[in-house]
Design an enzyme around this catalytic site. Structure first.
Site, PDB file in Angstrom:
ATOM      1  N   GLU A 114       4.409  39.707 -17.709  1.00 22.23           N
ATOM      2  CA  GLU A 114       5.427  39.940 -18.744  1.00 22.23           C
ATOM      3  C   GLU A 114       5.334  38.833 -19.786  1.00 22.23           C
ATOM      4  O   GLU A 114       4.677  37.813 -19.548  1.00 22.23           O
ATOM      5  CB  GLU A 114       6.813  39.953 -18.085  1.00 22.23           C
ATOM      6  CG  GLU A 114       7.206  38.609 -17.514  1.00 22.23           C
ATOM      7  CD  GLU A 114       8.071  38.682 -16.263  1.00 22.23           C
ATOM      8  OE1 GLU A 114       7.979  39.655 -15.500  1.00 22.23           O
ATOM      9  OE2 GLU A 114       8.847  37.732 -16.059  1.00 22.23           O
ATOM     10  N   LYS A 116       6.062  35.557 -22.047  1.00 26.73           N
ATOM     11  CA  LYS A 116       6.742  34.283 -21.875  1.00 26.73           C
ATOM     12  C   LYS A 116       7.588  34.084 -23.124  1.00 26.73           C
ATOM     13  O   LYS A 116       7.071  33.818 -24.208  1.00 26.73           O
ATOM     14  CB  LYS A 116       5.733  33.156 -21.714  1.00 26.73           C
ATOM     15  CG  LYS A 116       6.407  31.820 -21.486  1.00 26.73           C
ATOM     16  CD  LYS A 116       5.395  30.770 -21.085  1.00 26.73           C
ATOM     17  CE  LYS A 116       6.057  29.453 -20.757  1.00 26.73           C
ATOM     18  NZ  LYS A 116       6.995  28.959 -21.764  1.00 26.73           N
ATOM     19  N   ASP A 118      10.028  32.501 -25.790  1.00 30.34           N
ATOM     20  CA  ASP A 118      10.148  31.123 -26.245  1.00 30.34           C
ATOM     21  C   ASP A 118      11.606  30.824 -26.577  1.00 30.34           C
ATOM     22  O   ASP A 118      12.017  30.858 -27.721  1.00 30.34           O
ATOM     23  CB  ASP A 118       9.248  30.920 -27.471  1.00 30.34           C
ATOM     24  CG  ASP A 118       8.968  29.457 -27.711  1.00 30.34           C
ATOM     25  OD1 ASP A 118       9.333  28.639 -26.853  1.00 30.34           O
ATOM     26  OD2 ASP A 118       8.396  29.142 -28.770  1.00 30.34           O
ATOM     27  N   TYR A 227      14.574  37.908 -16.012  1.00 29.37           N
ATOM     28  CA  TYR A 227      13.273  38.120 -15.380  1.00 29.37           C
ATOM     29  C   TYR A 227      13.189  37.686 -13.927  1.00 29.37           C
ATOM     30  O   TYR A 227      12.115  37.648 -13.359  1.00 29.37           O
ATOM     31  CB  TYR A 227      12.165  37.460 -16.192  1.00 29.37           C
ATOM     32  CG  TYR A 227      12.445  36.025 -16.624  1.00 29.37           C
ATOM     33  CD1 TYR A 227      12.490  35.004 -15.705  1.00 29.37           C
ATOM     34  CD2 TYR A 227      12.665  35.734 -17.963  1.00 29.37           C
ATOM     35  CE1 TYR A 227      12.746  33.706 -16.097  1.00 29.37           C
ATOM     36  CE2 TYR A 227      12.914  34.433 -18.369  1.00 29.37           C
ATOM     37  CZ  TYR A 227      12.958  33.421 -17.431  1.00 29.37           C
ATOM     38  OH  TYR A 227      13.208  32.142 -17.825  1.00 29.37           O
ATOM     39  N   LYS A 315      -0.885  30.865 -21.497  1.00 26.78           N
ATOM     40  CA  LYS A 315      -0.471  30.706 -22.905  1.00 26.78           C
ATOM     41  C   LYS A 315      -1.466  31.315 -23.878  1.00 26.78           C
ATOM     42  O   LYS A 315      -2.638  31.479 -23.559  1.00 26.78           O
ATOM     43  CB  LYS A 315      -0.334  29.209 -23.217  1.00 26.78           C
ATOM     44  CG  LYS A 315       0.698  28.507 -22.383  1.00 26.78           C
ATOM     45  CD  LYS A 315       2.034  28.550 -23.055  1.00 26.78           C
ATOM     46  CE  LYS A 315       2.787  27.300 -22.832  1.00 26.78           C
ATOM     47  NZ  LYS A 315       3.085  26.369 -23.713  1.00 26.78           N
ATOM     48  N   CYS A 409       2.671  -2.665 -45.017  1.00 29.82           N
ATOM     49  CA  CYS A 409       3.594  -1.627 -44.554  1.00 29.82           C
ATOM     50  C   CYS A 409       4.296  -0.977 -45.748  1.00 29.82           C
ATOM     51  O   CYS A 409       4.881  -1.688 -46.572  1.00 29.82           O
ATOM     52  CB  CYS A 409       4.616  -2.250 -43.614  1.00 29.82           C
ATOM     53  SG  CYS A 409       5.967  -1.146 -43.206  1.00 29.82           S
ATOM     54  N   CYS A 412       8.228  -2.123 -45.520  1.00 27.87           N
ATOM     55  CA  CYS A 412       8.737  -3.489 -45.704  1.00 27.87           C
ATOM     56  C   CYS A 412       7.721  -4.437 -46.329  1.00 27.87           C
ATOM     57  O   CYS A 412       8.048  -5.582 -46.632  1.00 27.87           O
ATOM     58  CB  CYS A 412       9.214  -4.055 -44.373  1.00 27.87           C
ATOM     59  SG  CYS A 412       7.872  -4.479 -43.260  1.00 27.87           S
ATOM     60  N   CYS A 425       2.853  -1.991 -38.323  1.00 26.70           N
ATOM     61  CA  CYS A 425       3.482  -2.978 -39.189  1.00 26.70           C
ATOM     62  C   CYS A 425       3.802  -4.212 -38.351  1.00 26.70           C
ATOM     63  O   CYS A 425       4.403  -4.098 -37.278  1.00 26.70           O
ATOM     64  CB  CYS A 425       4.761  -2.369 -39.761  1.00 26.70           C
ATOM     65  SG  CYS A 425       5.867  -3.596 -40.424  1.00 26.70           S
ATOM     66  N   CYS A 431      11.368  -4.993 -40.579  1.00 23.74           N
ATOM     67  CA  CYS A 431      11.035  -3.708 -41.190  1.00 23.74           C
ATOM     68  C   CYS A 431      12.190  -2.727 -41.018  1.00 23.74           C
ATOM     69  O   CYS A 431      12.650  -2.498 -39.893  1.00 23.74           O
ATOM     70  CB  CYS A 431       9.774  -3.165 -40.528  1.00 23.74           C
ATOM     71  SG  CYS A 431       9.252  -1.603 -41.214  1.00 23.74           S
TER      72      CYS A 431
HETATM   73  S1  IVH Z   1       9.654  32.654 -14.529  1.00 25.82           S
HETATM   74  C1  IVH Z   1      10.239  30.460 -10.713  1.00 25.82           C
HETATM   75  N1  IVH Z   1       9.343  34.308 -16.534  1.00 25.82           N
HETATM   76  O1  IVH Z   1       9.184  29.408 -19.309  1.00 25.82           O
HETATM   77  C2  IVH Z   1      10.105  31.235 -11.975  1.00 25.82           C
HETATM   78  N2  IVH Z   1       9.863  32.062 -17.038  1.00 25.82           N
HETATM   79  O2  IVH Z   1       7.403  27.128 -18.939  1.00 25.82           O
HETATM   80  C3  IVH Z   1      10.241  30.401 -13.174  1.00 25.82           C
HETATM   81  N3  IVH Z   1      10.086  31.593 -19.423  1.00 25.82           N
HETATM   82  O3  IVH Z   1      11.485  27.327 -17.746  1.00 25.82           O
HETATM   83  C4  IVH Z   1      10.365  31.064 -14.448  1.00 25.82           C
HETATM   84  N4  IVH Z   1       9.689  33.633 -20.122  1.00 25.82           N
HETATM   85  O4  IVH Z   1      12.415  29.140 -19.250  1.00 25.82           O
HETATM   86  C5  IVH Z   1       9.608  33.055 -16.161  1.00 25.82           C
HETATM   87  N5  IVH Z   1       9.070  35.900 -18.187  1.00 25.82           N
HETATM   88  C6  IVH Z   1       9.337  34.652 -17.834  1.00 25.82           C
HETATM   89  C7  IVH Z   1       9.606  33.650 -18.774  1.00 25.82           C
HETATM   90  C8  IVH Z   1       9.856  32.350 -18.333  1.00 25.82           C
HETATM   91  C9  IVH Z   1       9.982  32.399 -20.483  1.00 25.82           C
HETATM   92  C10 IVH Z   1      10.351  30.145 -19.506  1.00 25.82           C
HETATM   93  C11 IVH Z   1      11.327  29.611 -18.510  1.00 25.82           C
HETATM   94  C12 IVH Z   1      10.653  28.437 -17.869  1.00 25.82           C
HETATM   95  C13 IVH Z   1       9.538  28.164 -18.806  1.00 25.82           C
HETATM   96  C14 IVH Z   1       8.392  27.521 -18.066  1.00 25.82           C
END
Ligand code: IVH
Length: 669
Positions: A114, A116, A118, A227, A315, A409, A412, A425, A431
């Site tokens: 799924e 990730k 942000d 999730y 990522k 610098c 300063c 510096c 400074c």
């Molecule tokens: S699972 C034990 N699923 O990413 C399971 N995390 O880098 C832990 N995050 O702190 C998390 N989307 O805030 C999970 N589909 C997703 C996510 C997710 C975003 C975030 C979450 C976590 C961070 C880790």
């Protein structure tokens, strides 16, 4: 309306509005127009206003926020909220798959994958189907109670769907974030009011959720996606995929974009496809999360200290956009480091406008050969400060001269020193860019230990102009302090007392407090021991410093440059005039006579009668040294409660082992 009809109408209205909220915010599939919705909502509000005794906390009208809080209360999480390990390369995700197969002793593992999101992670609690509490992740063990703020998020159901089949108790984990278009509209609104814009959607989401005034949160367009079931009183679904289905059945927003993958190749395909549609998504994602689908397998794999072994954040490569370097300026950080910064023709990278990018240091500028006027690619990865990825050569371009770091610098005018790729510096104490940092450092625990002089107070003192140099600290009066926000007579007196108390200080602490580059606690002690007095140190030359075993060419150079800046010497003279007395350190001669001279101590486990710092100080006062690892040269290992592997190491090497009591006796305490 007849009185008997009011309650049924209220209930019907609430149910209907809830259904339309769900269709609109969770399913993204509204069935009625905005004006029809507004009409229903107005009717609800009017009825509730006429009959306030019938208002319930789960009514859709209650999403407007509650009276402001004094502070966000800390709440411990029932289970730690773990983080995820992250990877970026294909080879790493293949290695992850091999690890899973090896540990599970199987030939194939199914993954649920799924986005990730942000945003910021939250824990949501439902009791008997009603939303009862929500908290931020915090440090993973303890978060902040943001229940009232979460209630204002329309996609978060205040009541779960499913009637009698609902668990009595449910804790789920999800992510709160902001859609890109909503983020941009919010920033427009904020800047029109004259306030600072948020740097990115994630900061906007975090700032909006962690509000004391939930009526502000209510005006912020936050969304949530769930999730993970963290705890449930009924049996847990057997797979992650079913878990997400179950969340959706309860009316919770679960990631719609997800895929069940039979192999790691399918995971990589999903990653590729998602990455290519990333720009079309209405919200920011920075990768995909790959989770072993079977929950019994998740259990078998278990977790490391901060992250599960059964999941990984895969990522995306950071985004890049092309723009032009309009100027290269040099900024001075609070520790004096000079950082070249490119001022860019503003460009949007992943929904955020970027107009500056760090060039890190002079070597980096030279390596990438970035000059004013160049066309460059900028990238932004997560919350990292934007950086210039590379220069894009343009055929026929006329380039300007290469960039050089300044000799003085820019803040300063003190001369600039160099340590490898880093320029700094030398006007540490004079400074403007370094003043706050210098004062905080001067006052810190291992330096002059001025209690009550933390970051916030230092900022107040400098910003109001009360303190323009270290010596000004010793001129502060009660009348000065009580004028500052947050100070009363008592707190002012306490601070003045601790400032006065710092007037007599040991040489090593004083040296440490000056913030000379590379001169931390250890080197400060070495210098104090070797030289015995401040005057000796101030008149030493490079050769003299280099004769000392612990001091290499860079530290000597730093010391020499520091003392060659007349204004640094001036500050010390001012401090002495204000009554600061530097007690002479332990001179070499004395040290040789001392009982523990030349002995090295290592500590393992918890001590009952000393803090680690206290034990270290005691050893050093007696002329010994403390090291963090056991070697043949270790004289004593002091064993506290629950000793670690250092004990085995010491036994193997035949190092003398002391209990805490024996140690105390040895140092004469
Ligand atoms: S699972 C034990 N699923 O990413 C399971 N995390 O880098 C832990 N995050 O702190 C998390 N989307 O805030 C999970 N589909 C997703 C996510 C997710 C975003 C975030 C979450 C976590 C961070 C880790």
């Amino acid at each position: 309306m007849a009185h008997a009809d009011i309650l049924p109408r209220l209930i019907a209205l609430r149910d209907e509005i809830r259904r339309h909220d769900y269709l609109y915010y969770v399913k993204d599939h509204p069935e009625i127009s905005d004006s029809q919705y507004d009409r229903l909502f107005r009717e609800l509000i009017e009825l509730e206003q006429a009959h306030p005794e019938l208002v319930t906390p789960d009514s859709p009208s209650q999403r407007v926020g509650a009276p402001p809080l004094q502070e966000l209360v800390k709440v411990p999480h029932a289970q730690p909220m773990l983080s995820l390990d992250s990877i970026i390369e294909q080879s790493e995700v293949q290695a992850f798959d091999l690890r899973m197969k090896r540990e599970l002793e199987t030939l194939s593992v199914e993954y649920s994958v799924e986005p990730k999101f942000d945003g910021l992670s939250v824990e949501l609690m439902y009791d008997h189907g009603f939303f009862t509490r929500g908290a931020t992740r915090g440090d993973g063990m303890t978060g902040e109670d943001v229940t009232v703020n979460l209630r204002t998020i329309r996609s978060l159901p205040l009541q779960l769907h499913g009637g009698s089949n609902l668990p009595d108790h449910l804790v789920v984990r999800g992510e709160v974030y902001m859609r890109l278009d909503d983020f941009q509209a919010l920033n427009r609104r904020i800047t029109e009011r004259g306030d600072d814009a948020f740097a990115n959607p994630r900061n906007a989401a975090s700032g909006s959720l962690r509000q004391l005034d939930s009526t502000i949160t209510a005006t912020r367009p936050l969304v949530v996606t769930c999730y993970e079931i963290m705890n449930v009183s009924t049996p847990v679904p057997p797979t992650h995929w079913d878990e997400l289905e179950t969340l959706a059945q309860w009316g919770l927003p679960a990631p719609a974009l997800r895929r069940l993958c039979a192999s790691i190749d399918e995971v990589m395909a999903f990653h590729r496809e998602t990455e290519s549609m990333r720009d079309q998504l209405p919200y920011e994602i920075d990768g995909v999360v790959v989770k072993v689908n079977r929950r019994d397998w998740q259990g078998r794999l278990g977790m490391k200290s901060r992250s599960p072994r059964w999941a990984i954040a895969y990522k995306f490569t950071p985004r890049k956009e092309i723009t032009i370097v309009q100027e290269i300026v040099v900024s001075v950080g609070r520790t004096g480091t000079l950082t070249p910064v490119a001022l860019l023709k503003p460009v949007e990278v992943g929904g955020v406008t970027i107009s500056r990018a760090t060039l890190h240091n002079a070597d980096e500028v030279a390596r990438k050969d970035i000059r004013i006027g160049d066309t460059v690619k900028v990238e932004r990865a997560g919350d990292v400060i934007p950086a210039i990825a590379e220069r894009v050569p343009v055929p026929g371009e006329h380039r300007s001269t290469p960039f050089c770091m300044p000799d003085y610098c820019p803040v300063c005018g003190s001369s600039v020193g160099r340590e490898g790729a880093y320029f700094y510096c030398t006007g540490q104490l004079v400074c403007g860019a370094q003043l706050k940092g210098a004062i905080e450092h001067f006052a810190s625990k291992h330096a002059l230990n001025i209690e009550g002089l933390g970051k916030k107070t230092v900022a107040q003192l400098v910003d109001t102009g009360l303190v323009r140099s270290l010596a000004d600290l010793y001129r502060l009066t009660n009348a000065d302090l009580v004028r500052l926000e947050g100070f009363a007579d008592r707190s002012a007196t306490l601070l003045l007392d601790s400032i006065a108390g710092s007037k007599t200080v040991s040489l090593d602490r004083f040296l440490m407090g000056l913030g000379i580059r590379q001169v931390g606690q250890h080197i400060a002690k070495v210098l104090a021991r070797e030289f015995g007095s401040l005057d000796e140190i101030m008149s030493a030359d490079r050769e003299r410093f280099q004769q000392i075993r612990e001091i290499g060419p860079e530290i000597s150079q730093g010391l020499v440059l520091y003392w060659s800046e007349p204004r640094n010497r001036e500050v010390i003279a001012q401090l002495q005039e204000s009554g600061v007395q530097v007690a002479p350190g332990m001179a070499t001669g004395d040290r040789k006579k001392s009982p523990l001279a030349g002995k090295t101590f290592v500590f393992t486990g918890g001590l009952d009668h000393f803090t680690r710092d206290g034990a270290q100080e005691a050893v050093e006062t007696a002329g010994g040294r403390v090291s963090s690892s056991v070697s043949k040269k270790t004289s004593y290992l002091v064993m506290g409660r629950d000793p670690g592997s250092k004990l085995d190491q010491a036994r193997r090497l035949g190092v003398t082992i002391l209990t805490e009591v024996e140690f105390a006796a040895l140092i004469g305490k």
